[in-house]
Design a protein around this motif. Sequence first.
Motif, PDB file in Angstrom:
ATOM      1  N   HIS A  72       0.836  -1.205   0.000  1.00 54.52           N
ATOM      2  CA  HIS A  72       0.000   0.000   0.000  1.00 54.52           C
ATOM      3  C   HIS A  72       0.871   1.256   0.000  1.00 54.52           C
ATOM      4  O   HIS A  72       0.574   2.231  -0.702  1.00 54.52           O
ATOM      5  CB  HIS A  72      -0.939   0.002   1.203  1.00 54.52           C
ATOM      6  CG  HIS A  72      -2.101  -0.928   1.045  1.00 54.52           C
ATOM      7  ND1 HIS A  72      -3.168  -0.646   0.227  1.00 54.52           N
ATOM      8  CD2 HIS A  72      -2.352  -2.141   1.570  1.00 54.52           C
ATOM      9  CE1 HIS A  72      -4.034  -1.641   0.265  1.00 54.52           C
ATOM     10  NE2 HIS A  72      -3.556  -2.574   1.082  1.00 54.52           N
ATOM     11  N   ARG A  75       2.339   1.741  -3.411  1.00 50.40           N
ATOM     12  CA  ARG A  75       1.340   2.217  -4.376  1.00 50.40           C
ATOM     13  C   ARG A  75       1.003   3.683  -4.128  1.00 50.40           C
ATOM     14  O   ARG A  75       0.781   4.459  -5.061  1.00 50.40           O
ATOM     15  CB  ARG A  75       0.079   1.348  -4.292  1.00 50.40           C
ATOM     16  CG  ARG A  75      -0.906   1.654  -5.412  1.00 50.40           C
ATOM     17  CD  ARG A  75      -2.045   0.677  -5.433  1.00 50.40           C
ATOM     18  NE  ARG A  75      -2.917   0.825  -4.289  1.00 50.40           N
ATOM     19  CZ  ARG A  75      -3.906  -0.016  -3.988  1.00 50.40           C
ATOM     20  NH1 ARG A  75      -4.124  -1.075  -4.744  1.00 50.40           N
ATOM     21  NH2 ARG A  75      -4.664   0.185  -2.935  1.00 50.40           N
ATOM     22  N   LYS A 171      -4.345   6.251  -7.609  1.00 54.35           N
ATOM     23  CA  LYS A 171      -5.464   6.313  -6.664  1.00 54.35           C
ATOM     24  C   LYS A 171      -5.604   7.780  -6.248  1.00 54.35           C
ATOM     25  O   LYS A 171      -5.070   8.206  -5.228  1.00 54.35           O
ATOM     26  CB  LYS A 171      -5.175   5.393  -5.472  1.00 54.35           C
ATOM     27  CG  LYS A 171      -6.411   4.831  -4.807  1.00 54.35           C
ATOM     28  CD  LYS A 171      -6.055   3.640  -3.942  1.00 54.35           C
ATOM     29  CE  LYS A 171      -7.120   3.329  -2.924  1.00 54.35           C
ATOM     30  NZ  LYS A 171      -8.402   2.894  -3.442  1.00 54.35           N
ATOM     31  N   TYR A 175     -12.529  10.627  -6.662  1.00 56.80           N
ATOM     32  CA  TYR A 175     -13.312   9.384  -6.698  1.00 56.80           C
ATOM     33  C   TYR A 175     -14.795   9.646  -6.921  1.00 56.80           C
ATOM     34  O   TYR A 175     -15.613   8.746  -6.748  1.00 56.80           O
ATOM     35  CB  TYR A 175     -13.092   8.582  -5.403  1.00 56.80           C
ATOM     36  CG  TYR A 175     -12.195   7.373  -5.619  1.00 56.80           C
ATOM     37  CD1 TYR A 175     -11.023   7.493  -6.351  1.00 56.80           C
ATOM     38  CD2 TYR A 175     -12.519   6.122  -5.125  1.00 56.80           C
ATOM     39  CE1 TYR A 175     -10.205   6.407  -6.574  1.00 56.80           C
ATOM     40  CE2 TYR A 175     -11.699   5.014  -5.345  1.00 56.80           C
ATOM     41  CZ  TYR A 175     -10.549   5.167  -6.062  1.00 56.80           C
ATOM     42  OH  TYR A 175      -9.728   4.092  -6.292  1.00 56.80           O
ATOM     43  N   GLU A 204     -12.215  -3.060 -13.761  1.00 51.58           N
ATOM     44  CA  GLU A 204     -12.196  -3.231 -12.302  1.00 51.58           C
ATOM     45  C   GLU A 204     -13.518  -2.715 -11.771  1.00 51.58           C
ATOM     46  O   GLU A 204     -14.325  -2.143 -12.502  1.00 51.58           O
ATOM     47  CB  GLU A 204     -11.035  -2.444 -11.686  1.00 51.58           C
ATOM     48  CG  GLU A 204     -11.129  -0.950 -11.954  1.00 51.58           C
ATOM     49  CD  GLU A 204      -9.920  -0.138 -11.499  1.00 51.58           C
ATOM     50  OE1 GLU A 204      -9.169  -0.605 -10.625  1.00 51.58           O
ATOM     51  OE2 GLU A 204      -9.746   0.978 -12.015  1.00 51.58           O
ATOM     52  N   PRO A 206     -15.494  -0.058  -8.962  1.00 55.41           N
ATOM     53  CA  PRO A 206     -15.172   1.305  -8.521  1.00 55.41           C
ATOM     54  C   PRO A 206     -14.278   1.333  -7.285  1.00 55.41           C
ATOM     55  O   PRO A 206     -13.562   2.310  -7.056  1.00 55.41           O
ATOM     56  CB  PRO A 206     -16.547   1.913  -8.203  1.00 55.41           C
ATOM     57  CG  PRO A 206     -17.536   1.069  -8.933  1.00 55.41           C
ATOM     58  CD  PRO A 206     -16.958  -0.304  -9.003  1.00 55.41           C
ATOM     59  N   THR A 207     -14.326   0.257  -6.464  1.00 54.32           N
ATOM     60  CA  THR A 207     -13.460   0.213  -5.280  1.00 54.32           C
ATOM     61  C   THR A 207     -12.857  -1.175  -5.088  1.00 54.32           C
ATOM     62  O   THR A 207     -12.515  -1.556  -3.964  1.00 54.32           O
ATOM     63  CB  THR A 207     -14.260   0.577  -3.996  1.00 54.32           C
ATOM     64  OG1 THR A 207     -15.292  -0.398  -3.811  1.00 54.32           O
ATOM     65  CG2 THR A 207     -14.865   1.959  -4.062  1.00 54.32           C
ATOM     66  N   ALA A 208     -12.723  -1.934  -6.157  1.00 47.41           N
ATOM     67  CA  ALA A 208     -12.250  -3.314  -6.014  1.00 47.41           C
ATOM     68  C   ALA A 208     -11.677  -3.826  -7.330  1.00 47.41           C
ATOM     69  O   ALA A 208     -11.991  -3.285  -8.392  1.00 47.41           O
ATOM     70  CB  ALA A 208     -13.408  -4.222  -5.583  1.00 47.41           C
ATOM     71  N   SER A 209     -10.851  -4.858  -7.239  1.00 50.19           N
ATOM     72  CA  SER A 209     -10.356  -5.529  -8.445  1.00 50.19           C
ATOM     73  C   SER A 209     -11.290  -6.687  -8.791  1.00 50.19           C
ATOM     74  O   SER A 209     -12.000  -7.211  -7.930  1.00 50.19           O
ATOM     75  CB  SER A 209      -8.956  -6.110  -8.202  1.00 50.19           C
ATOM     76  OG  SER A 209      -8.084  -5.141  -7.690  1.00 50.19           O
ATOM     77  N   THR A 231      -3.689  -4.717  -4.330  1.00 49.34           N
ATOM     78  CA  THR A 231      -2.851  -5.511  -3.426  1.00 49.34           C
ATOM     79  C   THR A 231      -3.567  -6.827  -3.073  1.00 49.34           C
ATOM     80  O   THR A 231      -2.913  -7.844  -2.878  1.00 49.34           O
ATOM     81  CB  THR A 231      -2.550  -4.738  -2.131  1.00 49.34           C
ATOM     82  OG1 THR A 231      -3.771  -4.481  -1.444  1.00 49.34           O
ATOM     83  CG2 THR A 231      -1.843  -3.425  -2.406  1.00 49.34           C
ATOM     84  N   THR A 232      -4.887  -6.793  -2.998  1.00 51.91           N
ATOM     85  CA  THR A 232      -5.631  -8.010  -2.657  1.00 51.91           C
ATOM     86  C   THR A 232      -5.582  -8.995  -3.825  1.00 51.91           C
ATOM     87  O   THR A 232      -5.410 -10.200  -3.620  1.00 51.91           O
ATOM     88  CB  THR A 232      -7.094  -7.656  -2.322  1.00 51.91           C
ATOM     89  OG1 THR A 232      -7.093  -6.518  -1.472  1.00 51.91           O
ATOM     90  CG2 THR A 232      -7.793  -8.809  -1.631  1.00 51.91           C
ATOM     91  N   SER A 267     -10.972  -6.538  -2.419  1.00 53.69           N
ATOM     92  CA  SER A 267     -10.211  -5.365  -1.949  1.00 53.69           C
ATOM     93  C   SER A 267      -9.788  -5.617  -0.508  1.00 53.69           C
ATOM     94  O   SER A 267     -10.241  -6.577   0.132  1.00 53.69           O
ATOM     95  CB  SER A 267     -11.024  -4.077  -2.067  1.00 53.69           C
ATOM     96  OG  SER A 267     -12.022  -4.040  -1.087  1.00 53.69           O
ATOM     97  N   SER A 268      -8.941  -4.709   0.000  1.00 53.25           N
ATOM     98  CA  SER A 268      -8.247  -4.966   1.262  1.00 53.25           C
ATOM     99  C   SER A 268      -9.182  -5.249   2.430  1.00 53.25           C
ATOM    100  O   SER A 268      -9.023  -6.240   3.124  1.00 53.25           O
ATOM    101  CB  SER A 268      -7.371  -3.773   1.614  1.00 53.25           C
ATOM    102  OG  SER A 268      -6.436  -3.572   0.594  1.00 53.25           O
TER     103      SER A 268
HETATM  104  N1  PLP Z   1      -9.512  -0.820  -7.822  1.00 48.88           N
HETATM  105  C1  PLP Z   1      -9.986   0.337  -7.304  1.00 48.88           C
HETATM  106  C2  PLP Z   1     -10.507   1.382  -8.232  1.00 48.88           C
HETATM  107  C3  PLP Z   1      -9.967   0.560  -5.910  1.00 48.88           C
HETATM  108  O1  PLP Z   1     -10.414   1.723  -5.413  1.00 48.88           O
HETATM  109  C4  PLP Z   1      -9.465  -0.465  -5.061  1.00 48.88           C
HETATM  110  C5  PLP Z   1      -9.428  -0.292  -3.606  1.00 48.88           C
HETATM  111  O2  PLP Z   1      -9.952   0.629  -3.049  1.00 48.88           O
HETATM  112  C6  PLP Z   1      -9.013  -1.651  -5.630  1.00 48.88           C
HETATM  113  C7  PLP Z   1      -9.041  -1.800  -7.015  1.00 48.88           C
HETATM  114  C8  PLP Z   1      -8.495  -2.774  -4.773  1.00 48.88           C
HETATM  115  O3  PLP Z   1      -7.266  -2.435  -4.192  1.00 48.88           O
HETATM  116  P1  PLP Z   1      -6.718  -3.185  -2.904  1.00 48.88           P
HETATM  117  O4  PLP Z   1      -6.892  -4.653  -3.148  1.00 48.88           O
HETATM  118  O5  PLP Z   1      -5.283  -2.824  -2.849  1.00 48.88           O
HETATM  119  O6  PLP Z   1      -7.510  -2.718  -1.727  1.00 48.88           O
END
Ligand code: PLP
Length: 301
Positions: A72, A75, A171, A175, A204, A206-209, A231-232, A267-268
């Motif tokens: 993290h 990144r 990031k 957002y 992806e 909006p907040t996750a892969s 990262t997840t 996500s994390s």
């Molecule tokens: N993609 C986006 C746009 C995100 O905002 C996030 C996390 O907030 C992720 C992917 C997943 O990232 P991570 O697994 O590092 O939490």
Amino acid sequence: PSPRERSGPAGKPGAYPAATTSAVHPPGTPPYHRADPDAPLVPADDLGLTRGDGVFDTAAFVNGRPLALDEHLQRFAHSAALLGLPRPRLDVWRAAVLAAVAAHVPAPVLSAKLVLTRGREGMRRPIGWVRVAAARDHADEHRDGITVVTLDRGYRHDVATTSPWLLQGAKTLSYAINLAMLREARHRGADDAIMVSADGWVLEGPTASVVLREGDAIVTPSTDEGILAGTTQRRVFDIAAELGLAAHYRRVRPDELLAADGVWLVSSSRGAAPVRAVDGRAVAVDRPLTDALNARLLPGV
Ligand code: PLP
């Protein structure tokens, strides 16, 4: 934390004035200070607030233990570099994160949000802080699965290369679009969204892969498609190796989501949320792999 040395955006040395932490933090004291979370912290002309001009990252702590904190931090530094912000002093940020977590009321999952803005208009001095909060419990999602809609992001998959100023893959604090996508998904009766490039590739959430299982392989969209390096998702690849599954990056078409043996948003602090429908069409839920992933991603939760 402030940058120790004179530094600036690539090609513009000295665009930021020298800033030392020693003036503010005498020797022997940590190079950050504890702020009152209920008191105003950011001036009204901060460019992060007024223009979304800054970066953030969110690291999770499970039962007090950090998950992929180094990744993290790296990144976070990468996002800052893409915006031409001074390189954050990661040792200071790490210490501040650990101190903030230690000071927080314990919770099964804590999320530590690191924010770095370009600072006040005209001052050329970034402002940064860490805020820790209890993360929402995702047990219901892990158990019941989620529904998603695919939404056009409006950019081609190669936009990070052709138009790096669009900052895809960083990031950033901007957002608002990601949150608008979540609202659109809910408006359409779904829990979440999966973005698709203008030329038809899965990107992806909006907040996750996005992660898929296809037979004995775990697949995720390539990170050169203007998406965040999750990262997840990286940890899922490590878990796949432990479980004897292959793992690779490649371009993914939306119809492959429907044909997959499992699809997850990861996500994390969320872990792996199994997707049970895409655009109203059922997709396979791999219960054993969901449980195996979450047991490792969020141990003891
Ligand atoms: N993609 C986006 C746009 C995100 O905002 C996030 C996390 O907030 C992720 C992917 C997943 O990232 P991570 O697994 O590092 O939490």
